[in-house]
Design a protein around this motif. Sequence first.
Motif, PDB file in Angstrom:
ATOM      1  N   ILE A   1       0.839  -1.197   0.000  1.00  0.00           N
ATOM      2  CA  ILE A   1       0.000   0.000   0.000  1.00  0.00           C
ATOM      3  C   ILE A   1       0.880   1.255   0.000  1.00  0.00           C
ATOM      4  O   ILE A   1       1.556   1.553   0.979  1.00  0.00           O
ATOM      5  CB  ILE A   1      -0.926   0.028   1.235  1.00  0.00           C
ATOM      6  CG1 ILE A   1      -1.644  -1.306   1.422  1.00  0.00           C
ATOM      7  CG2 ILE A   1      -1.906   1.186   1.123  1.00  0.00           C
ATOM      8  CD1 ILE A   1      -2.503  -1.724   0.275  1.00  0.00           C
TER       9      ILE A   1
ATOM     10  N   ILE B   1      -6.216   4.203   1.473  1.00  0.00           N
ATOM     11  CA  ILE B   1      -7.283   3.203   1.575  1.00  0.00           C
ATOM     12  C   ILE B   1      -8.256   3.636   2.659  1.00  0.00           C
ATOM     13  O   ILE B   1      -7.858   3.841   3.801  1.00  0.00           O
ATOM     14  CB  ILE B   1      -6.723   1.813   1.940  1.00  0.00           C
ATOM     15  CG1 ILE B   1      -5.575   1.405   1.029  1.00  0.00           C
ATOM     16  CG2 ILE B   1      -7.844   0.773   1.927  1.00  0.00           C
ATOM     17  CD1 ILE B   1      -5.967   1.223  -0.415  1.00  0.00           C
TER      18      ILE B   1
ATOM     19  N   VAL C   1      -1.464  -1.116  -4.364  1.00  0.00           N
ATOM     20  CA  VAL C   1      -2.061   0.212  -4.524  1.00  0.00           C
ATOM     21  C   VAL C   1      -0.918   1.219  -4.611  1.00  0.00           C
ATOM     22  O   VAL C   1      -0.171   1.414  -3.649  1.00  0.00           O
ATOM     23  CB  VAL C   1      -3.000   0.555  -3.351  1.00  0.00           C
ATOM     24  CG1 VAL C   1      -3.599   1.945  -3.542  1.00  0.00           C
ATOM     25  CG2 VAL C   1      -4.108  -0.494  -3.237  1.00  0.00           C
TER      26      VAL C   1
ATOM     27  N   VAL D   1      -8.607   4.634  -2.706  1.00  0.00           N
ATOM     28  CA  VAL D   1      -9.604   3.560  -2.737  1.00  0.00           C
ATOM     29  C   VAL D   1     -10.593   3.803  -1.604  1.00  0.00           C
ATOM     30  O   VAL D   1     -10.214   3.803  -0.432  1.00  0.00           O
ATOM     31  CB  VAL D   1      -8.937   2.180  -2.575  1.00  0.00           C
ATOM     32  CG1 VAL D   1      -9.990   1.078  -2.515  1.00  0.00           C
ATOM     33  CG2 VAL D   1      -7.956   1.920  -3.709  1.00  0.00           C
TER      34      VAL D   1
ATOM     35  N   ILE E   1      -3.935  -1.289  -8.416  1.00  0.00           N
ATOM     36  CA  ILE E   1      -4.502   0.042  -8.615  1.00  0.00           C
ATOM     37  C   ILE E   1      -3.349   0.988  -8.957  1.00  0.00           C
ATOM     38  O   ILE E   1      -2.447   1.214  -8.144  1.00  0.00           O
ATOM     39  CB  ILE E   1      -5.233   0.552  -7.347  1.00  0.00           C
ATOM     40  CG1 ILE E   1      -6.235  -0.500  -6.838  1.00  0.00           C
ATOM     41  CG2 ILE E   1      -5.925   1.874  -7.645  1.00  0.00           C
ATOM     42  CD1 ILE E   1      -7.341  -0.843  -7.785  1.00  0.00           C
TER      43      ILE E   1
END
Length: 378
Positions: free
Chosen positions: A305, A309, A320, A326, A337
Motif C-alpha cells: 500500500i 485506503i 495500490v 480507494v 490500482i
Amino acid sequence: MRNNNMLAMILAGGRGTRLYALTKKIAKPAVYFGGKYRIIDFPLSNCANSNINVVGVLTQYESVLLNSYAAAGQRWGLDTRDSGVYVLPPREKDGTKFDVYRGTADAITQNIDFVDSHDPDYVLILSGDHIYKMDYAKMLSYHKQRGADATIAVLPVPMKEASRFGIMNTDEDGRIVEFEEKPEQPKSNLASMGIYIFNWKQLRKKLISDMDDPNSSHDFGKDIIPAFLEEGKNLYAYKFEGYWKDVGTVDSLWEANMDLLNKNNELDLNDPDWKIYTEDVATVPHFIGPDGKVNNAYINQGCKINGEINHSVLFTNVKVHTHAVVNDAVLMPDVEIGEGAVVHRAIIAEGVKIDAGAVVGDPNSESIELVSKRVRGE
C-alpha cells in the motif's frame, strides 16, 4: 464430541447468474469474501465448529476449483479417521444415464447411497452460498426436543420485506402450519434460510417417491416441505437471530464485505470460540509504504500500500500505487490500482488492473460497480 448421528449435505452447485462477472469460471460458493475467505468456508466451518464429522458437498456448475478446494478437509479439521469432506458431483450410475441435479431435493436423491453408507439418524441440508455463523448442534437439540420430523431454520425479517422470501407460518409452539412461497400478503415474517434437519428414514422415503413424479420440480421448498405439511408431519421453525446474508447479488456481496468494517458487526471474524477456517496462502506480510494511508480496512497478506485506503477490504497480494485513492471498495486477490487512480464503491475482480489515472465508480451513486477486466487510464 462429534455428532455421529447427523450428517451434513451442502448444496454448492449454484451458477450465481447475478454475479456472472465473478462466476464465469467458478461456482458461487467459491467466490471470495472478507479479505481471505471463500463463501463456502462459512457452512464448512459451521459444520466443524458444530462437531459434525461427515460433510457431503454437492457440486455441479464450474466445479473444478470448488471440488479441489472443498476436498481439502484438513482446513476445517475434517480429515481424521472418522471424519471427512466428500465432494459429490453428478455421476452416471449403473442402469441409468448421466443426469445433472434437477433440483435441491434431486441432488440429495442422487446421493442416497452416500448417505446410507454413513447410516445417520438425521440429515442436515445446507446452502453453500450464505454468510453466517450458526451452531447446528443447537438446532439438532431443538429438533429432538420437539419430536420433529423436519426442522427449518428461519430468520425474522422486516415485515415489508417478507414477500421476497419463503415464509413459514407457525402456531404458538413454533410448529409450522403453513408455508407460503413469496406471498403478496405475508402472514408472518419468518423467512426460510434454506437450512433443514430431516429424520433420514422419513426423508429417504419421500425422496424416492418424488423422484419419478413428472409434476415435481424436485425441490425442497417447492415440493418436499409442502408434501410433508400435507401429510401432517411435525415441522418446526428454528428461529435464528444472528448475522446472515445471502450474497447472491453484487450489492449484497459488497454490503456483506462492508459490514465487516462496522464496529458493531455481528459476524465477528475475530471470535476465537467460533473460527472461520480457510486456505492459508503462503506469501509475505502486507506492507504499508511511507506514502500509504489506511483508515478502517481489512488488509490481507502480501498487500503493498503506497496510496490511500478508506473503509475497504483488500485480499491477498493487492498493490495500490502512490497517490491512488480507494474508498468503500472490495479488491480481490492480485488486483493492482495504478498511480493516481481512484476507486469508489466497487468490487474489483481477481487479477484486474486499474491503470494510472483511471476512475472507477461514483461516490454519489447508490449502485455498486463490478469490474472484471482491465480499466485503461485516460
